[in-house]
Design an enzyme around this catalytic site. Structure first.
Site, mmCIF file in Angstrom:
data_model
loop_
_atom_site.group_PDB
_atom_site.id
_atom_site.type_symbol
_atom_site.label_atom_id
_atom_site.label_comp_id
_atom_site.label_asym_id
_atom_site.label_seq_id
_atom_site.Cartn_x
_atom_site.Cartn_y
_atom_site.Cartn_z
ATOM 1 N N HIS A 338 0.799 -1.233 0.000
ATOM 2 C CA HIS A 338 0.000 0.000 0.000
ATOM 3 C C HIS A 338 0.827 1.276 0.000
ATOM 4 O O HIS A 338 0.265 2.361 0.126
ATOM 5 C CB HIS A 338 -0.922 0.045 1.219
ATOM 6 C CG HIS A 338 -1.999 -0.982 1.198
ATOM 7 N ND1 HIS A 338 -3.259 -0.745 0.711
ATOM 8 C CD2 HIS A 338 -1.994 -2.271 1.599
ATOM 9 C CE1 HIS A 338 -3.995 -1.841 0.824
ATOM 10 N NE2 HIS A 338 -3.246 -2.789 1.365
ATOM 11 N N LYS A 526 -7.667 13.904 5.447
ATOM 12 C CA LYS A 526 -6.835 12.703 5.373
ATOM 13 C C LYS A 526 -5.819 12.789 6.502
ATOM 14 O O LYS A 526 -5.726 13.822 7.179
ATOM 15 C CB LYS A 526 -6.126 12.617 4.019
ATOM 16 C CG LYS A 526 -5.429 13.935 3.609
ATOM 17 C CD LYS A 526 -4.764 13.835 2.261
ATOM 18 C CE LYS A 526 -5.708 14.030 1.079
ATOM 19 N NZ LYS A 526 -5.817 12.884 0.191
ATOM 20 N N ARG A 527 -5.062 11.710 6.719
ATOM 21 C CA ARG A 527 -4.005 11.796 7.705
ATOM 22 C C ARG A 527 -3.062 12.947 7.372
ATOM 23 O O ARG A 527 -2.866 13.284 6.205
ATOM 24 C CB ARG A 527 -3.226 10.466 7.746
ATOM 25 C CG ARG A 527 -3.988 9.343 8.411
ATOM 26 C CD ARG A 527 -4.270 9.659 9.857
ATOM 27 N NE ARG A 527 -3.077 9.603 10.653
ATOM 28 C CZ ARG A 527 -2.855 8.752 11.648
ATOM 29 N NH1 ARG A 527 -3.792 7.860 11.989
ATOM 30 N NH2 ARG A 527 -1.739 8.787 12.347
ATOM 31 N N LYS A 532 1.569 14.271 1.782
ATOM 32 C CA LYS A 532 0.210 14.651 1.369
ATOM 33 C C LYS A 532 0.087 16.174 1.215
ATOM 34 O O LYS A 532 -0.872 16.682 0.671
ATOM 35 C CB LYS A 532 -0.816 14.140 2.381
ATOM 36 C CG LYS A 532 -0.897 12.603 2.448
ATOM 37 C CD LYS A 532 -1.940 12.145 3.440
ATOM 38 C CE LYS A 532 -1.913 10.647 3.715
ATOM 39 N NZ LYS A 532 -2.597 9.849 2.671
ATOM 40 N N LYS A 638 -14.315 9.078 -2.970
ATOM 41 C CA LYS A 638 -15.528 9.441 -2.230
ATOM 42 C C LYS A 638 -15.990 10.846 -2.641
ATOM 43 O O LYS A 638 -17.182 11.104 -2.808
ATOM 44 C CB LYS A 638 -15.270 9.376 -0.716
ATOM 45 C CG LYS A 638 -15.003 7.958 -0.235
ATOM 46 C CD LYS A 638 -14.370 7.887 1.157
ATOM 47 C CE LYS A 638 -13.737 6.507 1.351
ATOM 48 N NZ LYS A 638 -12.860 6.419 2.533
HETATM 49 N N1 CJB Z 1 -1.843 3.407 3.398
HETATM 50 O O1 CJB Z 1 -3.317 3.961 5.030
HETATM 51 C C1 CJB Z 1 -2.224 3.483 4.713
HETATM 52 N N2 CJB Z 1 -1.385 2.998 5.666
HETATM 53 C C2 CJB Z 1 -0.196 2.411 5.361
HETATM 54 O O2 CJB Z 1 0.515 1.981 6.256
HETATM 55 C C3 CJB Z 1 0.176 2.328 4.013
HETATM 56 C C4 CJB Z 1 -0.660 2.844 3.049
HETATM 57 C C5 CJB Z 1 -2.801 3.911 2.370
HETATM 58 O O3 CJB Z 1 -3.528 2.808 1.870
HETATM 59 C C6 CJB Z 1 -4.598 3.208 1.058
HETATM 60 C C7 CJB Z 1 -5.359 1.974 0.661
HETATM 61 O O4 CJB Z 1 -4.645 1.232 -0.265
HETATM 62 C C8 CJB Z 1 -4.119 4.008 -0.136
HETATM 63 O O5 CJB Z 1 -5.225 4.481 -0.843
HETATM 64 C C9 CJB Z 1 -3.240 5.166 0.304
HETATM 65 O O6 CJB Z 1 -2.679 5.799 -0.813
HETATM 66 C C10 CJB Z 1 -2.155 4.668 1.235
HETATM 67 O O7 CJB Z 1 -1.414 5.741 1.737
#
Ligand code: CJB
Length: 791
Positions: A338, A526-527, A532, A638
């Site tokens: 991810h 978002k975080r 970001k 979303k």
């Molecule tokens: N992502 O939320 C997280 N935590 C992690 O540790 C690594 C990645 C996010 O995952 C989402 C779902 O795939 C992605 O849409 C996003 O870009 C990514 O930052």
């Protein structure tokens, strides 16, 4: 629901209310009424739940192992998926209960940090809705992600004990408890099963979350001996394991307790699968067949320890040879990555691994040895083997373990999957290209549209003349026939105004700030993370503020800039970004020269429940990460589905959003991955700073005293990062100054174009009509067809 079903529901509800409370109806509290509603719904779905389980018993199933499931609330969503939302609301109102007021008694199940955890929740919803046998396995953290308070502009963290008043959506299954053995400790893993209700299809899948408990609640011998603290010490030590979710998004926690959490839920889940397999196939049991019935999707690096654990259980507890267990594992595991950020790719020190499970470490060593032998046989030199090593420099490289054993490796958007092949895992791609694939993320339209935007839902159903789009999101394409229908475009505009008014009211109640619902709602939620680039947005707001101060009559469409998000508690710079957003908000909102034209809001404690109000009300979706850094993003989807236009870089799923809806119907800006790669070695942010007056002005404002950080040095830290080399690295790691001018121009363009109501609304409709691809129904079917091979 027909009349009979409705009457029965009402009867059950009253019965439950009285059974739970022993009170007269008039004396019951809203909390009682909420509890009774949960109980009634749990009763209603019980038969389907058992039915789904029974049907899937001897079927091939997929298992989603994830350290996070960011569920949010369940009540409204379950009612929507059962197709009885309106009826139940009416029914309650008939007996004098206001649905909204009891809904607020449910705490968010915030068992995740952000995108990765929310994706897992969307996948569960979509799998059930598509009638796919997917079992979720995770952790029942007693404390979810912390509650964020903003005090004097600073983030302050508080605990989030979401189940302190009970949890109406889980069933504790003591009979399926497991023993998890650590090197120096044994605990009981008790499963809590949550129903995952499919959309109007009678399917109820299971999300099984494990809770850590001691074998004995209390040591009587110690108590009798006046050792009161010691008497409960073991209990606490066991409960500590699932006490709290680590709030680090995309950062290795590197802590023993975190690895214990991972091993805890993976071990319990693997044992559960193996035991269930033995129970369901008692006579013809052959472990070679295990892979025929099981496929395990590993949600990022967190559950990878399930690989050695499966091998351990097969070898040590079921008498299988290592080679055979290895073969089974290599048919069972699939891995999703991810993020490309190195700080998130988990590597554990051997020492920690040794402390958690010495036997798993041994198995990992065996796997690493096998890998090295294989590569040597293929003629690889020591140096060529190095990047593949699972164990090197006394650390275990989890991603390498998963890619070596797993039969599938996927990224979460086209561009991200390409970067995995070209860069992050390029060595692996060279020798195992067949494993690599892409599964672009998605979101469930039930929660993110049907539930959270009733007005738009009704509009779509009316225009399409059917509501079958709710689990067939491609049908939204049919809305394109209204692209030139002015009446329809106006209707769509009015719906957005309604959602904005609702949000404005909520913001007034919750943040105490009045916003103009006619202004542009420009939202970044978002975080909080440097990549970001919330600070790019803030710097631009400072720029606008200064422009308006100089020229109050400037041609400018009033705008409300809204931020929301949590920073990892130990992430200094992200916390500085929160303080900066709040400080700029304070200055701008209190300045009578500008505050009719712009406002800045930082919403407190952004979470799923707040998100449900924010997405529908947005005009502009801020997706401004440095190109190449956001794997996919799902908030972007979303927003799109709710008719906001994307202001974004060519990053993650933005690329596919632009492709589906047309770049001309959104606002793309900034450097591309290729452009950034080209300048990587020569980029000098100081040049941008010294040559561009606007940039110099806003960057200097960080340290001029105009914005106050209460002597925390937060703003100086951001200033330094932007223009000064740090620890041998050049400044501005995330290219804010490089992209500033492009962002500024694009913002100016959209600010102007917003005034053309019809044209703007046409673009919104175009985006909605082309959001079908981003349904997690599509994503989950892709997983099922290409990776899991389940029907
Ligand atoms: N992502 O939320 C997280 N935590 C992690 O540790 C690594 C990645 C996010 O995952 C989402 C779902 O795939 C992605 O849409 C996003 O870009 C990514 O930052």
């Amino acid at each position: 629901m027909d009349k009979l079903a409705k009457d029965k529901f009402a009867e059950q509800y009253m019965e439950n209310l009285q059974r739970i409370t022993l009170k007269r109806f008039e004396d019951t509290s809203n909390k009682d009424r909420y509890d009774a509603l949960c109980a009634t719904i749990m009763g209603l779905i019980n038969k389907d739940w058992r039915g789904t389980k029974a049907k899937a018993r001897k079927e091939r199933k997929a298992y989603y192992l994830s350290a996070e499931f960011l569920i949010g609330r369940s009540l409204g969503n379950n009612l929507i998926n059962l197709g009885i939302y309106e009826e139940v609301k009416d029914l309650l109102s008939e007996i004098g209960i206001d649905f909204e007021s009891i809904e607020d008694y449910e705490d968010d199940a915030a068992l995740g940090n952000g995108g990765l955890g929310r994706l897992a929740a969307c996948f569960m919803d979509s799998a059930a809705s598509q009638n796919l046998s997917l079992v979720g396995y995770g952790v029942r953290y007693r404390e979810g992600i912390f509650k964020q308070e903003i005090e004097k502009g600073f983030q302050v963290e508080h605990g989030d004990s979401w189940i302190k008043d009970g949890d109406g959506w889980s069933i504790r299954v003591d009979s399926d408890a497991k023993i998890v053995k650590f090197r120096d400790q044994q605990v009981k893993a008790v499963p809590y099963d949550m129903p995952v209700v499919g959309f109007e299809n009678g399917v109820v899948n299971t999300l099984r979350l494990w809770q850590s408990e001691p074998f004995e609640e209390f040591d009587f011998a110690k108590f009798n001996n006046f050792e009161y603290d010691d008497a409960v010490a073991e209990k606490n030590r066991a409960e500590d394991i699932t006490r709290v979710l680590y709030p680090n998004d995309m950062q290795k926690a590197g802590k023993l307790l975190r690895l214990k959490q991972q091993y805890f839920f993976c071990s319990a889940s693997i044992q559960d699968m193996v035991e269930t397999y033995k129970r369901d196939f008692p006579t013809d049991l052959k472990f070679e067949e295990f892979a025929r019935y099981h496929v395990i999707q590993l949600n990022d690096t967190h559950p990878i320890i399930a690989i050695p654990e499966l091998i351990r259980v097969l070898v040590d507890e079921n008498g299988i040879f290592f080679e055979d267990a290895f073969k089974i594992a290599s048919k069972v595991f699939a891995f999703t990555n991810h993020t490309v950020l190195q700080e998130a790719l988990e590597r554990w020190s051997e020492d920690l691994m040794q402390e958690v499970s010495p036997r798993c470490l041994e198995i990992i060593e065996q796997i690493d040895k096998k890998l090295v032998e294989e590569l040597k046989e293929r003629g690889f030199s020591e140096a060529q083997i190095a990047p593949y090593r699972i164990m090197a420099n006394n650390t275990v490289h989890m991603a390498n373990l998963a890619i070596y054993i797993g039969f599938s490796v996927n990224g979460v958007a086209e561009i991200h999957s390409q970067i995995l092949k070209d860069d992050t895992f390029k060595e692996w791609y060279r020798i195992s290209s067949e494993k690599f694939n892409n599964k672009t993320n998605g979101i469930t339209p039930r929660r993110w549209l049907v539930y959270s935007n009733r007005e738009l839902t009704n509009f779509i159903t009316e225009k399409l003349g059917t509501d079958t789009w709710k689990n067939n999101l491609d049908q939204l394409k049919g809305l394109e026939k209204y692209l030139d229908d002015e009446k329809v475009l106006e209707e769509l505009w009015d719906i957005k105004q309604t959602k904005k008014k609702q949000l404005a009211k909520y913001i007034l109640e919750n943040e105490g700030i009045k916003v103009d619902s006619k202004s542009i709602f420009d939202i970044q939620i978002k975080r909080i993370h440097e990549y970001k680039r919330q600070h790019l947005n803030i710097l631009h707001i400072i720029y606008l503020y200064h422009q308006l101060k100089k020229n109050p009559d400037m041609d400018f469409t009033p705008t409300t800039f809204i931020f929301g998000g949590k920073a990892a508690p130990g992430y200094f710079r992200a916390k500085g970004m929160i303080k900066l957003a709040n400080e700029v908000a304070r200055v701008v909102n209190n300045d009578p020269d500008v505050n009719k034209k712009m406002k800045v809001i930082f919403v407190e404690n952004y979470r799923v429940t707040y998100a449900e109000k924010l997405f529908p009300a947005a005009d502009v979706s801020e997706q401004i990460s440095t190109a190449g850094k956001e794997a996919s993003g799902t908030g972007n989807m979303k927003f799109m589905l709710n008719g906001a236009l994307t202001l974004g870089t060519l990053d993650g799923a933005n690329v596919e959003i632009f492709a589906e809806a047309g770049e001309e119907n959104n606002y793309r800006f900034g450097a591309t991955v290729e452009e950034l790669a080209e300048i990587a070695d020569s980029y000098n942010p100081f040049e941008y700073y010294s040559k561009d007056e606007n940039i110099k002005d806003v960057v200097d404002s960080l340290v001029s005293g105009e914005f106050k950080d209460n002597d925390t040095y937060y703003f100086l830290d951001i200033y330094n990062e932007l223009i000064k080399p740090q620890n041998g690295e050049r400044g501005d790691q995330y290219y804010l100054l490089k992209d500033f001018e492009s962002y500024r121009q694009t913002q100016a363009k959209l600010n102007k174009e917003y005034r053309n109501k019809l044209e703007w609304s046409r673009k919104c409709l175009k985006n909605i009509a082309n959001a079908g691809f981003f349904s997690s129904d599509r994503t989950i079917v892709n997983y099922a067809d290409d990776i899991w091979k389940i029907d």
